[in-house]
Design a protein around this motif. Structure first.
Motif, PDB file in Angstrom:
ATOM      1  N   PRO A  28      99.702  -1.563  58.175  1.00  0.00           N
ATOM      2  CA  PRO A  28     100.223  -0.838  59.342  1.00  0.00           C
ATOM      3  C   PRO A  28      99.981  -1.624  60.635  1.00  0.00           C
ATOM      4  CG  PRO A  28      98.175   0.149  58.603  1.00  0.00           C
ATOM      5  CD  PRO A  28      98.539  -0.904  57.597  1.00  0.00           C
ATOM      6  N   ALA A  29     100.922  -1.535  61.553  1.00  0.00           N
ATOM      7  CA  ALA A  29     100.788  -2.198  62.848  1.00  0.00           C
ATOM      8  C   ALA A  29      99.835  -1.420  63.762  1.00  0.00           C
ATOM      9  CB  ALA A  29     102.157  -2.343  63.512  1.00  0.00           C
ATOM     10  N   TYR A  30      99.731  -0.113  63.535  1.00  0.00           N
ATOM     11  CA  TYR A  30      98.878   0.745  64.356  1.00  0.00           C
ATOM     12  C   TYR A  30      97.970   1.574  63.469  1.00  0.00           C
ATOM     13  CZ  TYR A  30     101.717  -0.548  68.322  1.00  0.00           C
ATOM     14  OH  TYR A  30     102.343  -1.268  69.300  1.00  0.00           O
ATOM     15  N   LEU A  31      96.773   1.837  63.966  1.00  0.00           N
ATOM     16  CA  LEU A  31      95.781   2.639  63.252  1.00  0.00           C
ATOM     17  C   LEU A  31      95.418   3.853  64.094  1.00  0.00           C
ATOM     18  CD1 LEU A  31      93.337  -0.267  62.310  1.00  0.00           C
ATOM     19  CD2 LEU A  31      94.986   0.818  60.782  1.00  0.00           C
ATOM     20  N   LEU A  67     101.086  19.199  74.904  1.00  0.00           N
ATOM     21  CA  LEU A  67      99.973  18.855  75.789  1.00  0.00           C
ATOM     22  C   LEU A  67      99.121  17.735  75.216  1.00  0.00           C
ATOM     23  CD1 LEU A  67      98.808  22.417  76.877  1.00  0.00           C
ATOM     24  CD2 LEU A  67     100.197  20.791  78.165  1.00  0.00           C
ATOM     25  N   LYS A  68      99.034  17.681  73.905  1.00  0.00           N
ATOM     26  CA  LYS A  68      98.205  16.677  73.248  1.00  0.00           C
ATOM     27  C   LYS A  68      99.073  15.616  72.605  1.00  0.00           C
ATOM     28  CE  LYS A  68      93.996  18.793  71.819  1.00  0.00           C
ATOM     29  NZ  LYS A  68      93.233  19.260  70.667  1.00  0.00           N
ATOM     30  N   GLY A  69      98.497  14.428  72.472  1.00  0.00           N
ATOM     31  CA  GLY A  69      99.166  13.331  71.802  1.00  0.00           C
ATOM     32  C   GLY A  69      98.252  12.739  70.746  1.00  0.00           C
ATOM     33  N   ARG A  70      98.693  11.668  70.164  1.00  0.00           N
ATOM     34  CA  ARG A  70      97.890  10.975  69.147  1.00  0.00           C
ATOM     35  C   ARG A  70      97.730   9.532  69.596  1.00  0.00           C
ATOM     36  NH1 ARG A  70      96.167  11.865  63.934  1.00  0.00           N
ATOM     37  NH2 ARG A  70      96.130  10.037  62.605  1.00  0.00           N
ATOM     38  N   ARG A  71      96.492   9.099  69.739  1.00  0.00           N
ATOM     39  CA  ARG A  71      96.181   7.743  70.175  1.00  0.00           C
ATOM     40  C   ARG A  71      96.277   6.814  68.969  1.00  0.00           C
ATOM     41  NH1 ARG A  71      96.235   5.200  74.741  1.00  0.00           N
ATOM     42  NH2 ARG A  71      95.674   7.200  75.623  1.00  0.00           N
ATOM     43  N   LEU A  72      97.065   5.753  69.097  1.00  0.00           N
ATOM     44  CA  LEU A  72      97.213   4.761  68.036  1.00  0.00           C
ATOM     45  C   LEU A  72      96.735   3.412  68.550  1.00  0.00           C
ATOM     46  CD1 LEU A  72     100.716   5.752  66.652  1.00  0.00           C
ATOM     47  CD2 LEU A  72      98.473   6.327  65.695  1.00  0.00           C
ATOM     48  N   ILE A  73      95.912   2.750  67.753  1.00  0.00           N
ATOM     49  CA  ILE A  73      95.311   1.470  68.113  1.00  0.00           C
ATOM     50  C   ILE A  73      96.140   0.350  67.517  1.00  0.00           C
ATOM     51  CG2 ILE A  73      93.176   0.103  68.048  1.00  0.00           C
ATOM     52  CD1 ILE A  73      92.844   2.937  69.268  1.00  0.00           C
TER      53      ILE A  73
END
Length: 87
Positions: A28-31, A67-73
């Protein structure tokens, strides 16, 4: 009729065998934050500090109106940071 069904079943079995042998691993490119913590062994607070300092890139994915999101590294930037600090 039986001959046609037998032929279709044989083709189906051959296709199943082919797909089982051709398993593809996708990196995956993002975690997610939790996956990045497990992957790197960096603490949650340490990971957020690296993001604030711009040493590890991330994006917040948010559904419109939520209101909320998901942080992807960004996995590549995390690997680059780890490799640059490898003794």
């Amino acid at each position: 009729m039986c001959h046609v069904l037998l032929e279709i079943d044989t083709v189906s079995l051959c296709m199943q065998a082919h797909y089982q042998q051709a398993e593809v691993q996708v990196t995956p490119a993002y975690l997610s934050v939790d996956d990045a913590i497990r992957f790197s062994s960096i603490s949650r607070s340490g990971l957020y500090q690296l993001m604030r300092e711009g040493k590890v890139r991330s994006h917040c994915v948010q559904v419109s109106g939520s209101l909320k999101g998901r942080r992807l590294i960004n996995r590549q930037s995390l690997v680059a940071y780890i490799e640059s600090h490898n003794a």
